[in-house]
Every structure is written in C-alpha cells, then in structure tokens.
Design an enzyme around this catalytic site. Structure first.
Site, PDB file in Angstrom:
ATOM      1  N   PHE A  80      -1.432  22.129  18.059  1.00 48.14           N
ATOM      2  CA  PHE A  80      -0.824  20.921  17.387  1.00 48.14           C
ATOM      3  C   PHE A  80       0.320  20.558  18.057  1.00 48.14           C
ATOM      4  O   PHE A  80       0.829  19.431  17.769  1.00 48.14           O
ATOM      5  CB  PHE A  80      -0.531  21.592  16.040  1.00 48.14           C
ATOM      6  CG  PHE A  80       0.707  22.422  15.895  1.00 48.14           C
ATOM      7  CD1 PHE A  80       1.892  21.671  15.768  1.00 48.14           C
ATOM      8  CD2 PHE A  80       0.685  23.813  15.887  1.00 48.14           C
ATOM      9  CE1 PHE A  80       3.174  22.426  15.650  1.00 48.14           C
ATOM     10  CE2 PHE A  80       2.028  24.369  15.884  1.00 48.14           C
ATOM     11  CZ  PHE A  80       3.079  23.709  15.858  1.00 48.14           C
ATOM     12  N   LYS A 104     -11.421  19.546  21.709  1.00 47.67           N
ATOM     13  CA  LYS A 104     -11.354  20.075  20.441  1.00 47.67           C
ATOM     14  C   LYS A 104     -10.008  20.107  20.064  1.00 47.67           C
ATOM     15  O   LYS A 104      -9.384  21.233  20.684  1.00 47.67           O
ATOM     16  CB  LYS A 104     -12.147  21.390  20.140  1.00 47.67           C
ATOM     17  CG  LYS A 104     -12.641  21.777  18.826  1.00 47.67           C
ATOM     18  CD  LYS A 104     -11.587  21.613  17.784  1.00 47.67           C
ATOM     19  CE  LYS A 104     -10.602  22.932  17.709  1.00 47.67           C
ATOM     20  NZ  LYS A 104      -9.554  23.003  17.022  1.00 47.67           N
ATOM     21  N   GLU A 107      -6.737  21.120  14.351  1.00 50.59           N
ATOM     22  CA  GLU A 107      -7.114  20.410  13.243  1.00 50.59           C
ATOM     23  C   GLU A 107      -5.810  19.866  12.452  1.00 50.59           C
ATOM     24  O   GLU A 107      -6.011  19.373  11.458  1.00 50.59           O
ATOM     25  CB  GLU A 107      -8.000  21.398  12.555  1.00 50.59           C
ATOM     26  CG  GLU A 107      -7.232  22.813  11.828  1.00 50.59           C
ATOM     27  CD  GLU A 107      -7.139  23.929  12.937  1.00 50.59           C
ATOM     28  OE1 GLU A 107      -7.183  23.607  14.411  1.00 50.59           O
ATOM     29  OE2 GLU A 107      -6.807  25.018  12.549  1.00 50.59           O
ATOM     30  N   ARG A 108      -4.527  20.503  12.892  1.00 52.89           N
ATOM     31  CA  ARG A 108      -3.371  19.837  12.240  1.00 52.89           C
ATOM     32  C   ARG A 108      -3.050  18.619  12.421  1.00 52.89           C
ATOM     33  O   ARG A 108      -2.213  17.800  11.773  1.00 52.89           O
ATOM     34  CB  ARG A 108      -2.574  21.126  12.378  1.00 52.89           C
ATOM     35  CG  ARG A 108      -2.688  22.141  11.683  1.00 52.89           C
ATOM     36  CD  ARG A 108      -1.772  23.296  11.938  1.00 52.89           C
ATOM     37  NE  ARG A 108      -2.325  24.239  12.813  1.00 52.89           N
ATOM     38  CZ  ARG A 108      -1.682  25.303  13.356  1.00 52.89           C
ATOM     39  NH1 ARG A 108      -0.408  25.470  13.100  1.00 52.89           N
ATOM     40  NH2 ARG A 108      -2.379  26.282  14.204  1.00 52.89           N
ATOM     41  N   SER A 157      -1.792  29.846  20.720  1.00 50.11           N
ATOM     42  CA  SER A 157      -1.270  31.134  20.672  1.00 50.11           C
ATOM     43  C   SER A 157      -2.058  32.287  21.375  1.00 50.11           C
ATOM     44  O   SER A 157      -3.138  32.041  21.715  1.00 50.11           O
ATOM     45  CB  SER A 157      -1.287  31.465  19.242  1.00 50.11           C
ATOM     46  OG  SER A 157      -2.752  31.677  18.616  1.00 50.11           O
ATOM     47  N   CYS A 212       6.423  25.331  23.449  1.00 50.64           N
ATOM     48  CA  CYS A 212       6.026  26.607  24.233  1.00 50.64           C
ATOM     49  C   CYS A 212       7.104  26.669  25.291  1.00 50.64           C
ATOM     50  O   CYS A 212       7.217  27.853  25.879  1.00 50.64           O
ATOM     51  CB  CYS A 212       4.467  26.694  25.021  1.00 50.64           C
ATOM     52  SG  CYS A 212       4.489  25.583  26.307  1.00 50.64           S
ATOM     53  N   GLU A 315       7.046  35.570  18.769  1.00 49.11           N
ATOM     54  CA  GLU A 315       7.354  34.179  18.924  1.00 49.11           C
ATOM     55  C   GLU A 315       7.693  33.691  17.452  1.00 49.11           C
ATOM     56  O   GLU A 315       6.722  33.824  16.613  1.00 49.11           O
ATOM     57  CB  GLU A 315       6.336  33.541  19.407  1.00 49.11           C
ATOM     58  CG  GLU A 315       6.513  31.942  19.688  1.00 49.11           C
ATOM     59  CD  GLU A 315       5.240  31.173  20.386  1.00 49.11           C
ATOM     60  OE1 GLU A 315       4.013  31.795  20.252  1.00 49.11           O
ATOM     61  OE2 GLU A 315       5.330  30.355  21.390  1.00 49.11           O
TER      62      GLU A 315
HETATM   63  P1  NAD Z   1      -3.436  28.106  17.666  1.00 45.73           P
HETATM   64  O1  NAD Z   1      -3.722  29.449  18.384  1.00 45.73           O
HETATM   65  O2  NAD Z   1      -3.126  28.351  16.142  1.00 45.73           O
HETATM   66  O3  NAD Z   1      -4.343  26.924  17.762  1.00 45.73           O
HETATM   67  C1  NAD Z   1      -4.728  26.398  18.980  1.00 45.73           C
HETATM   68  C2  NAD Z   1      -6.174  25.942  18.872  1.00 45.73           C
HETATM   69  O4  NAD Z   1      -6.969  27.015  18.943  1.00 45.73           O
HETATM   70  C3  NAD Z   1      -6.416  24.966  18.152  1.00 45.73           C
HETATM   71  O5  NAD Z   1      -7.485  23.922  18.376  1.00 45.73           O
HETATM   72  C4  NAD Z   1      -7.126  25.838  16.635  1.00 45.73           C
HETATM   73  O6  NAD Z   1      -8.150  25.054  15.914  1.00 45.73           O
HETATM   74  C5  NAD Z   1      -7.866  26.810  17.715  1.00 45.73           C
HETATM   75  N1  NAD Z   1      -8.092  28.165  16.914  1.00 45.73           N
HETATM   76  C6  NAD Z   1      -7.293  28.548  15.855  1.00 45.73           C
HETATM   77  N2  NAD Z   1      -7.803  29.880  15.331  1.00 45.73           N
HETATM   78  C7  NAD Z   1      -8.700  30.035  16.026  1.00 45.73           C
HETATM   79  C8  NAD Z   1      -9.755  31.203  16.239  1.00 45.73           C
HETATM   80  N3  NAD Z   1      -9.504  32.337  15.501  1.00 45.73           N
HETATM   81  N4  NAD Z   1     -10.756  31.049  16.987  1.00 45.73           N
HETATM   82  C9  NAD Z   1     -10.887  29.900  17.803  1.00 45.73           C
HETATM   83  N5  NAD Z   1     -10.084  29.015  17.765  1.00 45.73           N
HETATM   84  C10 NAD Z   1      -9.045  29.022  16.911  1.00 45.73           C
HETATM   85  O7  NAD Z   1      -2.092  27.427  18.148  1.00 45.73           O
HETATM   86  P2  NAD Z   1      -1.120  26.280  17.385  1.00 45.73           P
HETATM   87  O8  NAD Z   1      -0.471  26.713  16.378  1.00 45.73           O
HETATM   88  O9  NAD Z   1      -2.015  25.149  17.527  1.00 45.73           O
HETATM   89  O10 NAD Z   1       0.039  26.110  18.596  1.00 45.73           O
HETATM   90  C11 NAD Z   1       1.196  26.870  18.728  1.00 45.73           C
HETATM   91  C12 NAD Z   1       1.011  28.075  19.872  1.00 45.73           C
HETATM   92  O11 NAD Z   1       0.621  27.385  21.047  1.00 45.73           O
HETATM   93  C13 NAD Z   1       2.244  28.616  20.276  1.00 45.73           C
HETATM   94  O12 NAD Z   1       1.850  29.794  20.308  1.00 45.73           O
HETATM   95  C14 NAD Z   1       2.821  28.187  21.395  1.00 45.73           C
HETATM   96  O13 NAD Z   1       3.250  28.876  22.364  1.00 45.73           O
HETATM   97  C15 NAD Z   1       1.402  27.871  22.162  1.00 45.73           C
HETATM   98  N6  NAD Z   1       1.388  26.839  23.124  1.00 45.73           N
HETATM   99  C16 NAD Z   1       1.352  27.294  24.583  1.00 45.73           C
HETATM  100  C17 NAD Z   1       1.646  26.450  25.607  1.00 45.73           C
HETATM  101  C18 NAD Z   1       1.459  26.876  26.958  1.00 45.73           C
HETATM  102  O14 NAD Z   1       1.301  25.892  27.858  1.00 45.73           O
HETATM  103  N7  NAD Z   1       1.447  28.199  27.223  1.00 45.73           N
HETATM  104  C19 NAD Z   1       1.825  24.943  25.085  1.00 45.73           C
HETATM  105  C20 NAD Z   1       1.888  24.659  23.887  1.00 45.73           C
HETATM  106  C21 NAD Z   1       1.668  25.541  22.713  1.00 45.73           C
END
Ligand code: NAD
Length: 430
Positions: A80, A104, A107-108, A157, A212, A315
C-alpha cells in the site's frame, strides 16, 4: 515516451488521488509518482540492455550469440505504501522486455494503479498486455499457482514475502520478493548534529514512517553524542505538523493507512514503555480537531531502547523513532549487522575512513553516507539483504532486464564450415 508524457500531464491528478486514498502529503505523493516515472524513462533504453552477446568465430566458421528473450506472462504483487512507484518499478521493465504483466495492487489503495493502467492504454499499449487484478490472498494464490505465469515480483511485509517466494519457487516460477525493514542510522561523535537531527526527522517521520527505507533506529555512538543528538532532535520532533493531505505543504505527514495500523503502532509504543524505554517525545493521545476519527498518530521519540525490546526487533511502520545508545563504533555496526532485516542503513560522520569501513563491512543492501534515505536511482538497482529480500536479482537498474528475460545461446555454423563425417567426441570446437 507517450506514457511519460501522460504521467507528466496527469501528475497533479495522480498525486491527488494517491493522497486522498493513502493519506500521504501531496508533495510526497508527487514523489511517489516521480520515482516510478524515472524507472519508466530508464526502460525507454531497454534495447541497450536486451542486445545480448555475440562471439565471432568461436570455432572455425562458428559464431555464438546469446539473446535475452521475454518470459511470457509475468506478475507482480505490490504494497500500500507506494501505490504508484512500486507498480511502475515492476510493469515498466516487464513490458519493456516484451512480457505481459498482471498487477495485483494493494487492496488498501488500488485506484492509482488502475489510473496508471488506463494511461498506458491511452499511450497505445495493446489491451491485455497490462492487466490489473484486484483482491487479497485469494487473488495472490491464484497467481502463484497459475501455470502460465512465469515470474512473480513481490513487495510487502516479510512473512508474506517469504510465503510468496516459497510458493512461487515451488511452482517453478522465477521470484523476487522484497520484505520489511528496520533501518539503522549511526551517528558518530564527529557528525554535524544539526544535519543528523534534520535527516532523522525527515527519514524517521516522513510519510508517517510508512516507508521501507524510513530510518526507525538512531544509533548515536557515545553518551555525549546521544545527549547532544536528543537535545537537537526532541524539539524538531515536537514541532512536526500532522494533518490531512488537503493542507498541502503545511503538514509534515498525514494519517497512517488503517485503524488496524494505528492500533498496532499504539500497542508497540506501549510495549516500549512497559519494557523500559524512555519516551523523549510522547505522541500518545494525539487528536486533530475536526478529524477525531482519522488514523492520525502523533510523532514519538524513544531513548534508551535496548536490542531485546519489541520496538527494536519489530517493524513498527509508524512515526516512531527508537534511539539505541552504542558505546563504540564497533557496537553500533554490530547492532545493524545483527538485526534480521537488511534493507537500508546510513552513517553520519565527517571521517572518510569510518564511512568507507562502514560501507564495505555492513551486510545491508542500500547504504547512505550522510544520506538518510539512500534509495538508488532508476539506473542502479534497489534491494535489501537478509530478511528484507528473497531472490537473486534486485528491482530496476540492469537487474530488472535480467529478471524479466531468460537467456538463449545459439551456436551457429553455415554449411561451408562443416567438415565431412560425424563427430563422436565431446571436445573443443574445431
Ligand atoms: P503486506 O505484506 O500486508 O501486503 C503486500 C501485498 O501482499 C498486498 O498486495 C496484499 O494484498 C498481499 N497480501 C497480504 N496478505 C497476504 C497473504 N496472506 N497472502 C498473499 N498475499 C497477501 O504489506 P503492506 O502492509 O501493504 O506494505 C507494508 C510492508 O511492505 C512493510 O513491511 C514494508 O517494509 C514493506 N515494503 C518493503 C519494500 C521493499 O522494497 N523492501 C518497499 C515497500 C514496502
């Protein structure tokens, strides 16, 4: 090129939609679009990265050449916090390499990814080359299991990154999955404390800490450095302005993304207090008149945090900066190296030897020397180490062209170079 023109044309519209849905400030939302746009521009130079290799006369009358060919259907799952930049980091190189791409988004905040897809169509991309599929785990699992999809890119994450990497790989797909972070900034006694404090305020609290590459741990070296740093930092943190994106440049950061994110931050802050950290700036109970139901979180600054505390190990992804006081440079670098995450880090110092040693030894993917958020530009690659990145290749830069293509090598000889009779031994080319 046309897509770049359209992104520039609609910059304000995209930034407005992004801020409205995500909550980040308008200037920050423009940065989100801009850093994606730069990767699109870089991908205009794709032919340079796809031109392969050629060896003339590898043997008598034999030429050898390698081609980089598209994978076919590729996919990406995005978080998101950068709803414009990260989708563009994925679909721009994927499409430039000749692939179709299924996005994909989170969803937020799915609106801006949809708007980007519409702009690509307006730019002339044939229908179906970029498809946006909205949903959550169910949609992701369908992507991970679909036999036609050749590769999966993920940013989000760490637990989900690990899950997607494992399941995609088990299904024979190429995968690159980027996860969470806990970025340390080391402040040496010789650093300019005003510069360090300014850097920490921007890198720790910008976008409400939902980056991140945010700095979430400050590591001053020596008690005297720590006292000087906190004295400079606390008033700056107290002066931060929190508010809705409609305030334009008058606010430093907006709300966090959901009520659940707010609750999680507040819970972790409480564990910090319970486990003995000292709140140098207490942002608890923050409320904004007229926005009492908003997901605003006040800025927090912790001092005397220790590595066993939850606020250090996990985090937080909110406007909370933890200060861990280190007795020496070795202790400071050791802290950053021992943490399970390895996305970004920074050092503030005037000493070239220390900076060089830090950059060489640290086991973290992106390093800043007097630069608090060292996000590489489009023509370098972006990626963390340890639990912040799974897979062999980084995002954008030259790695993207490797990730979105596979190599085919051709060994060619024309009839005049073929000797009479069959050859039975495996040997050098002649
Ligand atoms: P998230 O892991 O909750 O969601 C990311 C994506 O995964 C979304 O599209 C979501 O729909 C999908 N998803 C969520 N749960 C799932 C599941 N159980 N099975 C399959 N798909 C699933 O992350 P977020 O809250 O959207 O973003 C924040 C996180 O992203 C933080 O941990 C941040 O550090 C990380 N991030 C990392 C980078 C990097 O380059 N390393 C960059 C940006 C954000």
């Amino acid at each position: 090129m046309k897509f770049v023109d359209l992104l520039n044309r609609d910059m304000d519209k995209l930034a407005d939609a992004l801020s409205r849905e995500h909550g980040k400030t308008l200037p920050d939302a423009k940065g989100d679009v801009q850093r994606g746009l730069e990767v699109v521009e870089f991908c205009i130079g794709a032919p340079h990265h796809l031109k392969g290799e050629f060896t003339d006369s590898a043997g008598p009358g034999i030429d050898m050449y390698s081609m980089r060919q598209a994978l076919g259907v590729t996919a990406g799952i995005t978080p998101f916090n950068f709803p414009a930049m990260i989708p563009m980091w994925m679909f721009a190189p994927a499409i430039a390499c000749g692939n179709a791409f299924i996005l994909k988004p989170s969803e937020r905040d799915p609106s801006v990814p949809m708007m980007l897809a519409e702009l690509l169509e307006e730019a002339g991309l044939p229908k179906g080359i970029l498809q946006v599929v909205n949903g959550d785990k169910e949609a992701v699992d369908a992507i991970l299991d679909h036999p036609v999809i050749q590769s999966v890119g993920f940013v989000g994450s760490t637990p989900i990154a690990a899950y997607i990497y494992e399941r995609a790989s088990a299904n024979g797909k190429r995968a690159q999955c980027f996860g969470g972070a806990k970025n340390h900034m080391i402040i040496m006694p010789d650093a300019d404390m005003d510069q360090a404090a300014d850097a920490l305020v921007g890198a720790g609290y910008g976008a409400a800490g939902e980056r991140c590459m945010a700095i979430s741990v400050a590591v001053p070296v020596g008690d005297d450095t720590a006292d000087r740093l906190i004295a400079k930092l606390a008033p700056r943190v107290e002066a931060l302005k929190v508010g809705p994106y409609t305030s334009g440049e008058d606010v430093d950061f907006g709300p966090v993304v959901t009520a659940a994110a707010k609750q999680n931050i507040e819970r972790l802050v409480q564990t910090g207090i319970d486990q003995g950290a000292k709140l140098a700036v207490d942002g608890r109970g923050f409320s904004l008149q007229g926005y009492e139901d908003g997901f605003f979180v006040g800025p927090h600054l912790f001092d005397h945090v220790t590595p066993d505390m939850d606020i250090y190990r996990q985090e937080i992804f909110g406007p909370v900066l933890s200060t861990v006081r280190a007795g020496s440079y070795e202790e400071a670098i050791g802290l950053a190296m021992s943490h399970e995450y390895g996305n970004g880090t920074a050092i503030y110092t005037r000493d070239g030897d220390t900076a060089r040693d830090f950059a060489n030894r640290i086991n973290i993917g992106m390093v800043g020397v007097n630069v608090p958020i060292p996000v590489p530009l489009a023509y370098h690659t972006f990626g963390g180490w340890k639990k912040s990145g799974f897979g062999d290749l980084n995002q954008h830069g030259p790695d993207a062209f490797k990730f979105y293509t596979r190599t085919k090598t051709v060994t060619a000889r024309w009839p005049s170079g073929i000797k009479e009779g069959g050859e039975f031994n495996f040997k050098a080319m002649d």
